[in-house]
Design an enzyme around this catalytic site. Sequence first.
Site, PDB file in Angstrom:
ATOM      1  N   LYS A 111       0.767  -1.481  -0.219  1.00  0.00           N
ATOM      2  CA  LYS A 111      -0.265  -0.015  -0.423  1.00  0.00           C
ATOM      3  C   LYS A 111       0.751   0.563  -0.375  1.00  0.00           C
ATOM      4  O   LYS A 111       0.693   1.983  -0.569  1.00  0.00           O
ATOM      5  CB  LYS A 111      -0.750   0.251   1.237  1.00  0.00           C
ATOM      6  CG  LYS A 111      -1.910  -0.787   0.999  1.00  0.00           C
ATOM      7  CD  LYS A 111      -3.200  -0.562   0.031  1.00  0.00           C
ATOM      8  CE  LYS A 111      -4.335  -1.687  -0.736  1.00  0.00           C
ATOM      9  NZ  LYS A 111      -4.406  -2.567  -0.142  1.00  0.00           N
ATOM     10  N   LYS A 194      -6.126 -16.021 -14.041  1.00  0.00           N
ATOM     11  CA  LYS A 194      -6.623 -15.334 -13.294  1.00  0.00           C
ATOM     12  C   LYS A 194      -7.611 -14.713 -12.551  1.00  0.00           C
ATOM     13  O   LYS A 194      -7.398 -13.455 -14.331  1.00  0.00           O
ATOM     14  CB  LYS A 194      -6.269 -15.112 -12.027  1.00  0.00           C
ATOM     15  CG  LYS A 194      -6.865 -14.923  -9.828  1.00  0.00           C
ATOM     16  CD  LYS A 194      -5.953 -14.475  -9.150  1.00  0.00           C
ATOM     17  CE  LYS A 194      -6.307 -14.517  -7.783  1.00  0.00           C
ATOM     18  NZ  LYS A 194      -6.236 -13.224  -7.736  1.00  0.00           N
ATOM     19  N   LYS A 197     -11.073  -8.115 -10.517  1.00  0.00           N
ATOM     20  CA  LYS A 197     -11.034  -6.826 -10.211  1.00  0.00           C
ATOM     21  C   LYS A 197      -9.451  -5.934 -11.612  1.00  0.00           C
ATOM     22  O   LYS A 197     -10.270  -5.614 -11.999  1.00  0.00           O
ATOM     23  CB  LYS A 197     -11.138  -6.535  -9.417  1.00  0.00           C
ATOM     24  CG  LYS A 197     -12.084  -4.836  -9.547  1.00  0.00           C
ATOM     25  CD  LYS A 197     -12.829  -4.413  -7.898  1.00  0.00           C
ATOM     26  CE  LYS A 197     -12.613  -3.169  -7.672  1.00  0.00           C
ATOM     27  NZ  LYS A 197     -12.044  -2.500  -7.122  1.00  0.00           N
TER      28      LYS A 197
END
Length: 329
Positions: A111, A194, A197
Amino acid sequence: MDIVLSGIRPTGNLHLGNYFGAVKNFVKMQHENNAFFFIADYHSLTTHPTPADLHGNVKQVLSEYLACGLDPEVATIYIQSDLPEIAELYLLLNMNAYLGELERTTSFKDKVRKQANNVNAGLLTYPVLMAADILIHKSKYVPVGKDQEQNLEMARKFAKRFNNMYSVDYFNEPIPFNFGNDLIKIPGLDGSGKMGKSEGNGLYLIDDEKTIKKKVMKAKTDAGPTQQNQEMPQEIINLFTIADIVSEKDTVDFFKTNYNNCSIRYGDFKKQLAEDINNFVSPIREKIIDIRSNEEYLSKVAKMGAEKARESAAKTVKEVREIIGFKSF
Ligand code: TRP
């Protein structure tokens, strides 16, 4: 019955990968366990959604899980922010969570790289909040994907640390639950392994017929086989993997035979595949739309879940306060 718990982040819509990877298994699990499923809206604040987006996302995600078969009469389904007890346990656990170990988690480091201009304390203590989610109901099993295993490891650490600090055997250590053979991995339509999103290759449960068709017709294919029984490239294997799930066996066999004798027409295969995906998705899609428009039902589900979940959460917080040494005057 064992206590099983899972948290669902209210971001984005469910795609076929989510459905076969997790949701279908949750639906099964709720009948075999004392299951808690919640929407992790406190967690989603780390990215600062607008108030309207936050509420809308929670409702959408709740509608989608209900449409897939999570049953509020069977499982305890609730919204995280309806339980202030979680925030309290989070505060208490934070006192035993150390900067160094929080900074070292892979998801935090990730992050920091991805949102360098918003490295807030909530991001840093994300694993503590997740531990609070889990420990608040003394959950035994937590079904998680690979990316969440480290967070679960932290929850185990915090549980143990609390027990050691106060010389109690209060929290059990939650066990990651892996669906093993039940886990079906849905590939992307872009030739990748895979569906996801962030990969931008998802077929969503709310996609309408036209959208599905457009996405499938655009799926990556090669120039076609030129030799009998030629090995399939990954992108074609992927299309067959999806067909195996949504199409009749005869249909799959037909196109496989055509592939093997080099007469396959990818356009026809894709058209059939799009139709079969739509047939699979459309009853779920209709249910999502139906539930989403029924504000009264959604509110009833959320209230019922909050009431059941708060009962167990309040008990834990009361006991934890006693162990720590808070006494009322
Ligand atoms: N961190 C999880 C995710 O990103 C969501 C989550 C929050 C969760 N609290 C949890 C999962 C507790 C399991 C248990 O998917």
